[in-house]
Design an enzyme around this catalytic site. Structure first.
Site, PDB file in Angstrom:
ATOM      1  N   ASP A   5      19.844  -5.573 -49.870  1.00 13.15           N
ATOM      2  CA  ASP A   5      20.414  -6.675 -49.100  1.00 13.15           C
ATOM      3  C   ASP A   5      19.260  -7.229 -48.271  1.00 13.15           C
ATOM      4  O   ASP A   5      18.941  -6.689 -47.214  1.00 13.15           O
ATOM      5  CB  ASP A   5      21.549  -6.185 -48.213  1.00 13.15           C
ATOM      6  N   GLU A  43      20.693  -9.266 -53.636  1.00  8.99           N
ATOM      7  CA  GLU A  43      21.655 -10.325 -53.323  1.00  8.99           C
ATOM      8  C   GLU A  43      20.963 -11.671 -53.411  1.00  8.99           C
ATOM      9  O   GLU A  43      19.892 -11.866 -52.835  1.00  8.99           O
ATOM     10  CB  GLU A  43      22.247 -10.125 -51.927  1.00  8.99           C
ATOM     11  N   ASP A  91      24.328  -4.106 -43.210  1.00 10.40           N
ATOM     12  CA  ASP A  91      23.296  -4.311 -44.232  1.00 10.40           C
ATOM     13  C   ASP A  91      23.242  -3.123 -45.196  1.00 10.40           C
ATOM     14  O   ASP A  91      23.018  -3.286 -46.390  1.00 10.40           O
ATOM     15  CB  ASP A  91      21.919  -4.495 -43.579  1.00 10.40           C
TER      16      ASP A  91
END
Length: 170
Positions: free
Chosen positions: A7, A67, A140
């Protein structure tokens, strides 16, 4: 399949390693790389590269799931996220590990059943899927695990389809 979920973020970059296949997932590791906001950008990016390299060497993932950067009105935030994403791509490439992207909507849908799920719902489902005693913190870290789960489930399904389809995927 072992997946390192990333992330991306420059202040906090979530990392999660999952062993999984369609419908199954087991957490191997989770963490967050933090860089001080008052440090020089190049120094922060170099530190992030070093830490990602250590995770790649330590956990030997088959793939890195990142991501996809979501562009919103905050251009400064998008740019620092894009910088962190580039470091993840470069580091994985240097280690010979393939990279895949998943949108936030794909990840939410994979772990919760709804592409519109809230962060709290994603964290709750990651905790249940991985049978964790407590939710991964900060968000996160949970998001990185969700990315890894998403790819382990979707990637293994895609591999099964490719194996059954003459000449690979249509």
């Amino acid at each position: 399949m072992r997946v390192l979920g990333v992330d991306p973020g420059l202040t906090r970059c979530g990392l999660g390693v999952v062993d999984g296949s369609a419908g199954r997932a087991r957490m191997i590791a989770v963490g967050v790389v933090r860089t001080p906001s008052d440090a020089e950008p190049g120094e922060r990016l170099a530190y992030l590269e070093t830490q990602l390299g250590e995770w790649l060497r330590r956990f030997s993932p088959d793939v890195v799931a990142v991501e996809r950067v979501f562009a919103d009105a905050n251009v400064a935030s998008v740019m620092t996220t894009a910088h962190a994403t580039a470091i993840a791509l470069l580091t994985a490439h240097k280690h010979g590990v393939p990279i895949v992207f998943h949108t936030p909507t794909e990840v939410k849908a994979a772990v919760t059943g709804s592409g519109r799920a809230e962060k709290a719902q994603v964290t709750t489902m990651v905790t249940k899927i991985l049978r964790l005693d407590e939710p991964p913190r900060p968000a996160d870290a949970a998001d990185a695990l969700a990315l890894a789960i998403c790819h382990a489930w979707r990637g293994s399904a895609a591999a099964r389809v490719a194996a059954l389809t003459p000449g690979g995927m249509p």
